[in-house]
Design a protein around this motif. Structure first.
Motif, mmCIF file in Angstrom:
data_model
loop_
_atom_site.group_PDB
_atom_site.id
_atom_site.type_symbol
_atom_site.label_atom_id
_atom_site.label_comp_id
_atom_site.label_asym_id
_atom_site.label_seq_id
_atom_site.Cartn_x
_atom_site.Cartn_y
_atom_site.Cartn_z
ATOM 1 N N LYS A 259 7.064 -6.129 5.562
ATOM 2 C CA LYS A 259 7.793 -4.950 5.100
ATOM 3 C C LYS A 259 8.306 -4.160 6.297
ATOM 4 N N PRO A 260 9.571 -3.781 6.316
ATOM 5 C CA PRO A 260 10.114 -3.054 7.479
ATOM 6 C C PRO A 260 9.464 -1.680 7.623
ATOM 7 N N GLU A 261 9.292 -1.258 8.868
ATOM 8 C CA GLU A 261 8.670 0.038 9.139
ATOM 9 C C GLU A 261 9.541 1.208 8.698
ATOM 10 N N SER A 262 10.836 0.979 8.574
ATOM 11 C CA SER A 262 11.731 2.071 8.176
ATOM 12 C C SER A 262 11.691 2.358 6.674
ATOM 13 N N PHE A 263 10.931 1.557 5.922
ATOM 14 C CA PHE A 263 10.804 1.828 4.485
ATOM 15 C C PHE A 263 9.649 2.790 4.263
ATOM 16 N N HIS A 264 9.945 3.959 3.697
ATOM 17 C CA HIS A 264 8.933 4.996 3.503
ATOM 18 C C HIS A 264 8.794 5.290 2.012
ATOM 19 N N ALA A 265 7.934 4.552 1.357
ATOM 20 C CA ALA A 265 7.642 4.777 -0.063
ATOM 21 C C ALA A 265 6.333 4.073 -0.381
ATOM 22 N N ALA A 266 5.680 4.527 -1.444
ATOM 23 C CA ALA A 266 4.370 3.970 -1.793
ATOM 24 C C ALA A 266 4.484 2.555 -2.334
ATOM 25 N N HIS A 267 5.591 2.232 -3.029
ATOM 26 C CA HIS A 267 5.740 0.924 -3.666
ATOM 27 C C HIS A 267 6.856 0.145 -2.979
ATOM 28 N N TRP A 268 6.514 -1.019 -2.395
ATOM 29 C CA TRP A 268 7.505 -1.875 -1.737
ATOM 30 C C TRP A 268 8.375 -2.514 -2.814
#
Length: 565
Positions: A259-268
């Motif tokens: 999962k990319p580090e730039s994704f900021h959310a609880a659910h991928w």
């Protein structure tokens, strides 16, 4: 004055307009393909369907610039449904692309109609083939690297330059990684050409969802083909008299990214396309307090199964009760993969009139095509709710109006006289008195005094009936009947209140009954309505009735029977 000539001209003009309108409302020509994308030198089926008769044959020559038409056929379909006659015409073309690329198929004329434009992707021919052998078995994937839990489509393709009488392809062999495998339909059969040599193709597709990052190895996978043989049997597909050949595919390797580090959310949530929509079963411009309306929220994502979609959480709204049902999951499968859909139905009940704001719903997701985080939204909505009928104070031409009471107390009582019906009521009263006198004389002759004591009035009789009905509904766990019976019970216990919905009942009688009504509502507006148990509701009403008896002024029914004696 209208002359016969003018009348005939007007009729001719009217008929011409009607014929023109009938041409305009004719159904469009629909176009579809048995799979998309396809590869160079692979044949595929292209379908055109019309729901109306057409004049002349369609002209498919515009397709020949980029495709070779191998075969064409036409079929008619006639159906009668509920007395309605329907007919459709269908053309099936077997065509083969001449080159790779993205194509927009031109509109094909069917008489006065034209087909819609159709997008088709043609990929290059696979390079992992050895056509000299006459038998080819390969595994290919649509991507060389994928993110964790995202979709990759893997295709097993068995090709033969000779007729075969049976075949068998092995299962996907995946090494040292947790992968969810979803089949994408049955085996497809078509023809292709390699070095101007025709091949029969048998193809199976799978959607894979790797659950770990790292290297994903698939294969090699065995396959077996039977040539010849006098008969074909499903119990013995590879007969001893037939020639049997075995072949294995080459191993393929894919890279699974974390999962990319730039994704900021609880659910991928990785996808190529996400849609978040809402639908209301009811008129939002005519909402009334205490009356339910159903909200349906749908979340769909390309390249994900329905089980992978996040939960559709709805924020609590002061003044509105929400009863969510169990979510419904659906997976739509095609040659392009899986499109997962999650639907959430929620019964919404405003408890009072006024203006309410339904908060925004937002779901972050990762766009696999742009490589960026995006957000799917349902914007906030403001709704207007009218007060229930007994919550509004209306001014009427009356002789006396009792001052309005505060919320939770008795409804304002209006007194009025109707002199027009006075004599009718006097006549009814005198007739009833005569009948009562006759019955009293008859009973006195038998020396038995039968009469209704003052303590047993009409209120107590209606209470007994209401209690009996509520007890029967609760004992049978009938939630629909219990709602009606509970409203009747409340009006019988407190006849001056004139309750018209259960929200008013719970506000008047307090929290113990409110809790049971909430459970009743949740059962009534869900698919699991049969799970409701009426025993707790009956006990609560039994306790309230006993308190009303001991409180004094309001005379109520005593001696309630248990729910299950």
């Amino acid at each position: 004055m209208v002359t016969p000539m003018k009348r005939n001209f007007l009729l001719f003009l009217l008929l011409s307009v009607l014929m023109l309108c009938s041409e305009l409302v004719q159904a469009k020509v629909t176009i579809s393909a048995d799979r998309n994308p396809v590869r160079v030198n692979e044949s595929f089926q292209l379908y055109f369907q019309v729901d109306e008769s057409i004049n002349g044959d369609p002209d498919f020559s515009p397709l020949q610039q980029d495709f070779q038409i191998l075969n064409r056929s036409q079929s008619n379909n006639i159906s009668i449904i509920n007395g309605k006659y329907e007919r459709s015409l269908k053309w099936t073309l077997q065509i083969m692309p001449k080159q790779a690329g993205e194509f927009v198929l031109p509109a094909i004329k069917f008489g006065s109609q034209e087909s819609d434009l159709f997008r088709l992707t043609v990929k290059p021919a696979s390079l992992s083939r050895s056509p000299d052998d006459g038998l080819i078995f390969e595994i290919i994937s649509d991507e060389s690297s994928v993110y964790i839990q995202s979709q990759v489509i893997v295709t097993m393709r068995l090709m033969s330059d000779s007729n075969i009488s049976g075949y068998q392809m092995g299962d996907l062999a995946i090494e040292d990684m947790d992968v969810v495998v979803e089949p994408l339909g049955d085996v497809k059969q078509y023809e292709t050409r390699l070095d101007d040599k025709p091949y029969l193709v048998l193809e199976m597709q799978f959607a894979l969802f790797p659950q770990q990052s790292g290297t994903l190895n698939i294969g090699p996978i065995p396959a077996e083909v039977q040539y010849g043989g006098r008969t074909r049997s499903i119990f013995d597909p590879f007969q001893t008299r037939a020639e049997v050949r075995r072949i294995s595919s080459k191993k393929i390797t894919l890279e699974v990214l974390a999962k990319p580090e730039s994704f900021h959310a609880a659910h991928w949530f990785p996808s190529t396309d996400v849609e978040l929509e809402e639908e209301w079963n009811g008129d939002l411009n005519q909402l009334i307090a205490g009356e339910p309306v159903t909200r349906i929220i749908s979340l769909s994502a390309a390249g994900l199964t329905a089980a992978q979609l996040p939960e559709l959480v709805q924020t609590d709204i002061p003044g509105i009760k929400q009863y969510p049902d169990k979510p419904v999951f659906e997976n739509q499968r095609s040659s392009e993969g899986i499109n997962g859909i999650r639907r959430q139905r929620t019964a919404i009940i405003p408890t009072g009139g006024g203006r309410y704001i339904i908060p925004e719903i937002s779901i972050p997701w990762w766009n696999l095509e742009t490589g960026q985080q995006e957000v799917a939204r349902i914007p906030a909505r403001t709704i207007e709710v009218d007060r229930a009928a007994n919550e509004a104070i209306s001014v009427q031409p009356v002789e006396e109006l009792v001052p309005a009471a505060t919320e939770g107390s008795a409804k304002p009582v209006t007194r009025r006289s109707d002199s027009g019906s006075l004599w009718m009521w006097i006549s009814i009263f005198l007739g009833a008195g005569w009948i009562a006198s006759f019955l009293l004389w008859l009973f006195m002759r038998r020396k038995t005094i039968w009469f209704l004591p003052e303590s047993v009035n009409s209120t107590e009789i209606s209470q007994r009936k209401a209690v009996k009905r509520l007890r029967r509904a609760c004992a049978g766990n009938n939630n629909a009947e219990a709602r009606t019976a509970l409203l009747g019970w409340a009006n019988a216990m407190e006849p001056g209140q004139n309750f018209i919905n259960l929200n008013q009942v719970t506000r008047y009688f307090g929290n113990p009954l409110k809790l049971q009504v909430d459970l009743l509502n949740q059962s009534s507006y869900s698919l699991s309505a049969g799970d409701w148990n009426g025993e707790l509701l009956w006990r609560t009403c039994e306790q309230i009735t006993a308190e009303l008896i001991s409180s004094g002024p309001t005379k109520t029914v005593a001696g309630l029977q248990p729910l299950n004696p």
